[in-house]
Motif scaffolding. Structure first.
Motif, PDB file in Angstrom:
ATOM      1  N   VAL A   1     -10.683  11.802  -7.205  1.00 20.42           N
ATOM      2  CA  VAL A   1      -9.437  11.590  -7.102  1.00 20.42           C
ATOM      3  C   VAL A   1      -9.184  10.090  -7.153  1.00 20.42           C
ATOM      4  O   VAL A   1      -8.329   9.733  -8.159  1.00 20.42           O
ATOM      5  CB  VAL A   1      -8.599  12.026  -5.816  1.00 20.42           C
ATOM      6  CG1 VAL A   1      -7.328  11.351  -5.321  1.00 20.42           C
ATOM      7  CG2 VAL A   1      -8.796  13.402  -5.375  1.00 20.42           C
ATOM      8  N   SER A   2      -9.808   9.175  -6.896  1.00 21.31           N
ATOM      9  CA  SER A   2      -9.684   7.833  -7.447  1.00 21.31           C
ATOM     10  C   SER A   2     -10.082   7.398  -8.718  1.00 21.31           C
ATOM     11  O   SER A   2      -9.211   6.936  -9.227  1.00 21.31           O
ATOM     12  CB  SER A   2     -10.894   7.019  -6.427  1.00 21.31           C
ATOM     13  OG  SER A   2     -10.919   5.703  -6.848  1.00 21.31           O
ATOM     14  N   ASN A   3     -10.943   8.470  -9.547  1.00 23.05           N
ATOM     15  CA  ASN A   3     -11.157   8.070 -10.609  1.00 23.05           C
ATOM     16  C   ASN A   3     -10.032   8.653 -11.544  1.00 23.05           C
ATOM     17  O   ASN A   3      -9.566   8.081 -12.769  1.00 23.05           O
ATOM     18  CB  ASN A   3     -12.551   8.784 -11.206  1.00 23.05           C
ATOM     19  CG  ASN A   3     -13.757   7.965 -10.657  1.00 23.05           C
ATOM     20  OD1 ASN A   3     -13.574   7.030 -10.500  1.00 23.05           O
ATOM     21  ND2 ASN A   3     -14.807   8.616 -10.565  1.00 23.05           N
ATOM     22  N   ARG A   4      -9.331   9.685 -11.062  1.00 21.16           N
ATOM     23  CA  ARG A   4      -8.225  10.296 -11.678  1.00 21.16           C
ATOM     24  C   ARG A   4      -6.929   9.560 -11.763  1.00 21.16           C
ATOM     25  O   ARG A   4      -6.217   9.085 -12.837  1.00 21.16           O
ATOM     26  CB  ARG A   4      -8.308  11.779 -11.061  1.00 21.16           C
ATOM     27  CG  ARG A   4      -6.970  12.614 -12.059  1.00 21.16           C
ATOM     28  CD  ARG A   4      -7.051  13.937 -11.572  1.00 21.16           C
ATOM     29  NE  ARG A   4      -6.300  14.072 -10.277  1.00 21.16           N
ATOM     30  CZ  ARG A   4      -7.136  14.576  -9.264  1.00 21.16           C
ATOM     31  NH1 ARG A   4      -8.406  14.993  -9.328  1.00 21.16           N
ATOM     32  NH2 ARG A   4      -6.518  14.593  -7.955  1.00 21.16           N
TER      33      ARG A   4
ATOM     34  N   PHE B   1      -8.452  17.262  -0.820  1.00 24.43           N
ATOM     35  CA  PHE B   1      -9.598  16.318  -0.038  1.00 24.43           C
ATOM     36  C   PHE B   1     -10.024  17.243   1.194  1.00 24.43           C
ATOM     37  O   PHE B   1     -11.103  17.220   1.605  1.00 24.43           O
ATOM     38  CB  PHE B   1      -8.550  15.405   0.754  1.00 24.43           C
ATOM     39  CG  PHE B   1      -8.438  14.095   0.313  1.00 24.43           C
ATOM     40  CD1 PHE B   1      -9.467  13.287  -0.383  1.00 24.43           C
ATOM     41  CD2 PHE B   1      -7.116  13.410  -0.382  1.00 24.43           C
ATOM     42  CE1 PHE B   1      -9.221  12.198  -1.203  1.00 24.43           C
ATOM     43  CE2 PHE B   1      -7.015  12.363  -1.100  1.00 24.43           C
ATOM     44  CZ  PHE B   1      -7.924  11.713  -1.454  1.00 24.43           C
ATOM     45  N   LEU B   2      -9.100  18.257   1.633  1.00 20.01           N
ATOM     46  CA  LEU B   2      -9.470  19.394   2.795  1.00 20.01           C
ATOM     47  C   LEU B   2     -10.343  20.296   2.430  1.00 20.01           C
ATOM     48  O   LEU B   2     -11.258  20.704   2.922  1.00 20.01           O
ATOM     49  CB  LEU B   2      -8.265  19.779   3.393  1.00 20.01           C
ATOM     50  CG  LEU B   2      -7.225  18.619   4.084  1.00 20.01           C
ATOM     51  CD1 LEU B   2      -6.160  19.269   4.733  1.00 20.01           C
ATOM     52  CD2 LEU B   2      -8.154  17.861   5.033  1.00 20.01           C
TER      53      LEU B   2
ATOM     54  N   ASP C   1      -0.151  13.797  -1.964  1.00 21.26           N
ATOM     55  CA  ASP C   1      -0.301  14.544  -3.256  1.00 21.26           C
ATOM     56  C   ASP C   1      -1.462  15.327  -3.419  1.00 21.26           C
ATOM     57  O   ASP C   1      -1.506  16.380  -4.174  1.00 21.26           O
ATOM     58  CB  ASP C   1      -0.053  13.564  -4.575  1.00 21.26           C
ATOM     59  CG  ASP C   1       1.218  12.821  -4.504  1.00 21.26           C
ATOM     60  OD1 ASP C   1       2.250  13.545  -3.802  1.00 21.26           O
ATOM     61  OD2 ASP C   1       1.611  11.886  -5.135  1.00 21.26           O
ATOM     62  N   ASN C   2      -2.725  14.700  -2.747  1.00 18.58           N
ATOM     63  CA  ASN C   2      -4.072  15.324  -3.126  1.00 18.58           C
ATOM     64  C   ASN C   2      -4.325  16.042  -1.587  1.00 18.58           C
ATOM     65  O   ASN C   2      -5.730  16.279  -1.653  1.00 18.58           O
ATOM     66  CB  ASN C   2      -4.839  14.409  -3.774  1.00 18.58           C
ATOM     67  CG  ASN C   2      -4.405  14.069  -5.107  1.00 18.58           C
ATOM     68  OD1 ASN C   2      -4.771  14.605  -6.126  1.00 18.58           O
ATOM     69  ND2 ASN C   2      -3.790  12.796  -5.162  1.00 18.58           N
TER      70      ASN C   2
ATOM     71  N   MET D   1       0.795  -1.364   0.030  1.00 20.27           N
ATOM     72  CA  MET D   1       0.027  -0.229  -0.056  1.00 20.27           C
ATOM     73  C   MET D   1       0.671   1.417  -0.017  1.00 20.27           C
ATOM     74  O   MET D   1       2.024   1.219   0.768  1.00 20.27           O
ATOM     75  CB  MET D   1      -0.950   0.024   1.130  1.00 20.27           C
ATOM     76  CG  MET D   1      -1.824  -1.125   1.453  1.00 20.27           C
ATOM     77  SD  MET D   1      -2.784  -0.998   2.566  1.00 20.27           S
ATOM     78  CE  MET D   1      -3.920   0.264   2.425  1.00 20.27           C
ATOM     79  N   SER D   2       0.556   2.107  -0.640  1.00 19.19           N
ATOM     80  CA  SER D   2       1.065   3.544  -0.807  1.00 19.19           C
ATOM     81  C   SER D   2      -0.013   4.641  -0.588  1.00 19.19           C
ATOM     82  O   SER D   2      -0.951   4.695  -1.180  1.00 19.19           O
ATOM     83  CB  SER D   2       1.792   3.900  -2.419  1.00 19.19           C
ATOM     84  OG  SER D   2       2.294   4.929  -2.252  1.00 19.19           O
TER      85      SER D   2
END
Length: 232
Positions: free
Chosen positions: A186-189, A13-14, A8-9, A1-2
């Protein structure tokens, strides 16, 4: 896991695209939570007091009204407000307003029954003592009943507020860029590391909910201590 995808995002997120775009992410989730918690508390208190003071047909009508909002799914009310109001009244309904309106109505309906239960739990002698002092109904409610009933109501208020925080995630269905929405973006990107992304999102929701519960419990302890001191 990374977890590089998180660092980076992190800003996105915030706060979402802010200040170059609308506020989003965890900040918007907090804003929605504060607004819905405040409005639902006001509505719940008002409707709960009304339940305690009404009788007969008025009481039944109020129960049916509140029961309607307790029965329908949150996401259905969001869709109704967002898609139906523009058709009926030819007005543009902002997404944030839609979510606040829907969650506040449903939260207020649930809290109204908590307020009514808290008021009903007090002995009838409290009302009789107030009337013996020549107080009006509103004065008795404000000065005698509610100060004693509030500690009874508080756990229900906390539980409902925590539920409202989690329900803000449903705002993604109408494109409101709250925490769950930006996490999905973010997940889709990046197309990788969805586990890390949504573990982080779950952690943020936990921090928000746990912080609210800690603050509310601290306020409750101070209020309880204040009431005991006043009673001496």
């Amino acid at each position: 896991m990374s977890f590089d995808v998180i660092s980076d995002n992190l800003l996105y997120f915030l706060i979402g695209a802010y200040p170059h775009g609308p506020l989003g992410g965890a900040a918007l989730t907090l804003l929605l939570s504060v607004l819905t918690a405040s409005i639902s508390a006001i509505l719940g208190l008002g409707f709960g007091v009304a339940l305690a003071l009404t009788r007969g047909a008025a009481h039944t009508a109020l129960l049916l009204f509140l029961g309607f909002f307790r029965a329908i799914p949150v996401i259905m009310l969001i869709f109704w407000v967002y898609f139906l109001l523009p058709i009926l009244f030819n007005v543009d309904v902002p997404g944030v307003f839609t979510v606040v309106c829907a969650l506040s109505l449903i939260g207020g309906a649930y809290l109204a029954h908590s307020v009514f239960a808290g008021i009903s739990s007090l002995p009838a002698g409290q009302w009789q003592a107030g009337r013996a002092l020549g107080l009006k109904t509103a004065q008795i409610m404000k000065s005698i009943i509610l100060p004693q009933a509030l500690p009874v109501m508080l756990p229900s208020f906390i539980n409902q507020w925590v539920a409202l925080i989690k329900d803000t995630s449903l705002a993604y269905v109408i494109g409101v860029a709250e925490l769950s929405f930006v996490a999905t973006q973010v997940s889709n990107r990046v197309m990788v590391h969805p586990t890390e992304i949504f573990l982080f999102v779950g952690l943020l929701y936990y921090v928000i909910c746990a912080s609210l519960e800690a603050i509310a419990n601290r306020v409750a302890r101070r209020y309880d201590k204040h009431m005991r001191l006043d009673g001496k």
